[in-house]
Design a protein around this motif. Structure first.
Motif, mmCIF file in Angstrom:
data_model
loop_
_atom_site.group_PDB
_atom_site.id
_atom_site.type_symbol
_atom_site.label_atom_id
_atom_site.label_comp_id
_atom_site.label_asym_id
_atom_site.label_seq_id
_atom_site.Cartn_x
_atom_site.Cartn_y
_atom_site.Cartn_z
ATOM 1 N N LYS A 13 0.853 -1.207 0.000
ATOM 2 C CA LYS A 13 0.000 0.000 0.000
ATOM 3 C C LYS A 13 0.887 1.256 0.000
ATOM 4 C CE LYS A 13 -3.666 -2.703 2.005
ATOM 5 N NZ LYS A 13 -4.866 -2.775 2.811
ATOM 6 N N HIS A 99 -8.788 -2.736 -6.084
ATOM 7 C CA HIS A 99 -8.721 -2.881 -4.620
ATOM 8 C C HIS A 99 -9.802 -2.008 -3.985
ATOM 9 C CE1 HIS A 99 -7.313 -2.700 -0.510
ATOM 10 N NE2 HIS A 99 -6.596 -3.767 -0.768
ATOM 11 N N GLU A 101 -9.785 -0.150 -1.547
ATOM 12 C CA GLU A 101 -9.347 1.202 -1.163
ATOM 13 C C GLU A 101 -9.358 2.139 -2.368
ATOM 14 O OE1 GLU A 101 -5.753 -0.024 0.799
ATOM 15 O OE2 GLU A 101 -6.938 -0.868 2.436
ATOM 16 N N ALA A 173 -12.947 -6.683 6.522
ATOM 17 C CA ALA A 173 -11.827 -7.451 7.088
ATOM 18 C C ALA A 173 -10.480 -6.834 6.738
ATOM 19 C CB ALA A 173 -11.886 -8.892 6.587
ATOM 20 N N ILE A 174 -10.480 -5.801 5.897
ATOM 21 C CA ILE A 174 -9.210 -5.237 5.437
ATOM 22 C C ILE A 174 -8.660 -4.255 6.465
ATOM 23 C CG2 ILE A 174 -8.100 -3.830 3.666
ATOM 24 C CD1 ILE A 174 -10.058 -5.004 1.656
ATOM 25 N N GLY A 175 -7.488 -4.579 6.968
ATOM 26 C CA GLY A 175 -6.804 -3.676 7.892
ATOM 27 C C GLY A 175 -7.517 -3.508 9.223
ATOM 28 N N GLY A 212 -7.560 -9.931 3.710
ATOM 29 C CA GLY A 212 -8.291 -9.270 4.797
ATOM 30 C C GLY A 212 -7.757 -9.757 6.127
ATOM 31 N N SER A 213 -6.777 -8.999 6.648
ATOM 32 C CA SER A 213 -6.187 -9.302 7.954
ATOM 33 C C SER A 213 -5.584 -10.707 8.043
ATOM 34 C CB SER A 213 -7.214 -9.079 9.072
ATOM 35 O OG SER A 213 -7.590 -7.705 9.118
ATOM 36 N N LEU A 232 -3.727 -12.445 -0.390
ATOM 37 C CA LEU A 232 -3.321 -11.063 -0.669
ATOM 38 C C LEU A 232 -3.164 -10.420 0.711
ATOM 39 C CD1 LEU A 232 -2.726 -8.672 -2.477
ATOM 40 C CD2 LEU A 232 -5.161 -8.383 -2.863
ATOM 41 N N VAL A 233 -1.930 -10.047 1.023
ATOM 42 C CA VAL A 233 -1.586 -9.648 2.384
ATOM 43 C C VAL A 233 -1.195 -8.180 2.423
ATOM 44 C CG1 VAL A 233 -0.137 -10.221 4.370
ATOM 45 C CG2 VAL A 233 -0.640 -11.977 2.665
ATOM 46 N N GLY A 234 -1.835 -7.411 3.280
ATOM 47 C CA GLY A 234 -1.487 -6.002 3.423
ATOM 48 C C GLY A 234 -0.517 -5.808 4.580
ATOM 49 N N GLY A 235 -1.055 -5.424 5.734
ATOM 50 C CA GLY A 235 -0.239 -5.078 6.895
ATOM 51 C C GLY A 235 0.867 -6.068 7.220
HETATM 52 P P1 PGA Z 1 -4.674 -6.288 5.309
HETATM 53 O O1 PGA Z 1 -4.899 -5.789 3.805
HETATM 54 O O2 PGA Z 1 -3.934 -7.592 5.208
HETATM 55 O O3 PGA Z 1 -3.864 -5.216 5.965
HETATM 56 O O4 PGA Z 1 -6.017 -6.463 5.902
HETATM 57 C C1 PGA Z 1 -5.233 -6.699 2.810
HETATM 58 C C2 PGA Z 1 -5.400 -5.979 1.500
HETATM 59 O O5 PGA Z 1 -5.932 -4.859 1.488
HETATM 60 O O6 PGA Z 1 -5.008 -6.492 0.448
#
Ligand code: PGA
Length: 251
Positions: A13, A99, A101, A173-175, A212-213, A232-235
């Motif tokens: 991100k 995405h 966002e 579930a995202i972030g 999602g988390s 798909l991994v964010g944080g």
């Molecule tokens: P997250 O983000 O793992 O921080 O929840 C996932 C994403 O937005 O792809």
């Protein structure tokens, strides 16, 4: 159906400067070299400003590179945007599209995502197209209908299945630290698999990621759910040891 090779994508991100981003990629590469490449395909999606230095670091490694968005036009008067050809030229093989966002912050519609998908695939990029319901939609019992419409409109049947990955990311579930339950993931992924398979054999093998988390603690269980072909991994992708653990959870 043939076993699909899992894919783990780290979406950084809007995080990372030259002072720390390239080091993060280097650290991941060191882990791969020390411990051996995991079974899963690994991709990093740094912010646009870090694509060039990270491309240099990942060159001829087993880790792939992607961008977080692209424009649907080839060139032109689109201030601030980046074309698919520009991404391909810099060394990207993948791009994330649609995405939540971007849908939220930039008002991106599924039709725009489909146009971006055509542009990206036309340049040889593989796109990870994101879909997912809001909490309001889930509470109203509309989850399956929402993802079905998003799939039909964002990644239509005319897209190239060989250059397509779908990520199911429930917006709530995202972030948030709140993940979908295994039952919820199984239900949506099963539905998406059925919709893709109905398009024919080539679409049946499009990989379905959950996002999602996802973290080092819950990845093993989530990745074991039927029809989940990766994450798909964010944080957690910003913490290289955790990201590595998640990649190792995809068997
Ligand atoms: P997250 O983000 O793992 O921080 O929840 C996932 C994403 O937005 O792809």
């Amino acid at each position: 159906m043939a076993e699909l090779r899992p894919l783990v994508a780290g979406n950084w991100k809007m995080n990372g400067l030259l002072a720390d981003g390239p080091d993060r990629a280097r650290d991941l590469l060191t882990l791969v070299e020390r411990k051996g490449a995991p079974h899963a395909e690994i991709l990093l999606f740094p912010p646009a400003t870090l694509l060039a230095p990270v491309a240099e670091i990942l060159r001829s490694s087993a880790i792939g590179l992607g961008a977080q968005d692209c424009h649907s036009a080839e060139t032109g008067a689109h201030t601030g945007d980046i074309s698919a050809a520009m991404l391909a030229e810099i060394g990207c093989s993948h791009v994330i599209l649609g995405h939540s966002e971007r849908r939220r912050d930039h008002g991106e519609t599924s039709a725009q995502v489909a146009a971006k998908l055509a542009a990206a695939q036309g340049q040889g990029l593989t796109a990870i197209v994101c879909l997912g319901e809001t909490l309001e939609e889930r509470d109203a019992g509309r989850t399956l209908a929402v993802v079905e419409t998003q799939l039909a409109e964002s990644a239509p049947a005319g897209a190239m299945p060989g250059r397509l990955v779908i990520a199911y990311e429930p917006v709530w579930a995202i972030g948030t630290g709140r993940t979908a339950t295994e039952e919820q993931v199984a239900e949506v992924h099963g539905h998406l698999r059925g919709l893709l398979a109905a398009r024919g054999a080539e679409f049946a093998t499009v990989r379905l990621l959950y996002g999602g988390s996802v973290n080092a603690g819950n990845a093993e269980n989530l990745m074991a759910v039927a029809n989940v072909d990766g994450a798909l991994v964010g944080g957690a992708s910003l913490k290289i040891e955790d990201f590595w653990t998640i990649a190792g959870s995809c068997h």
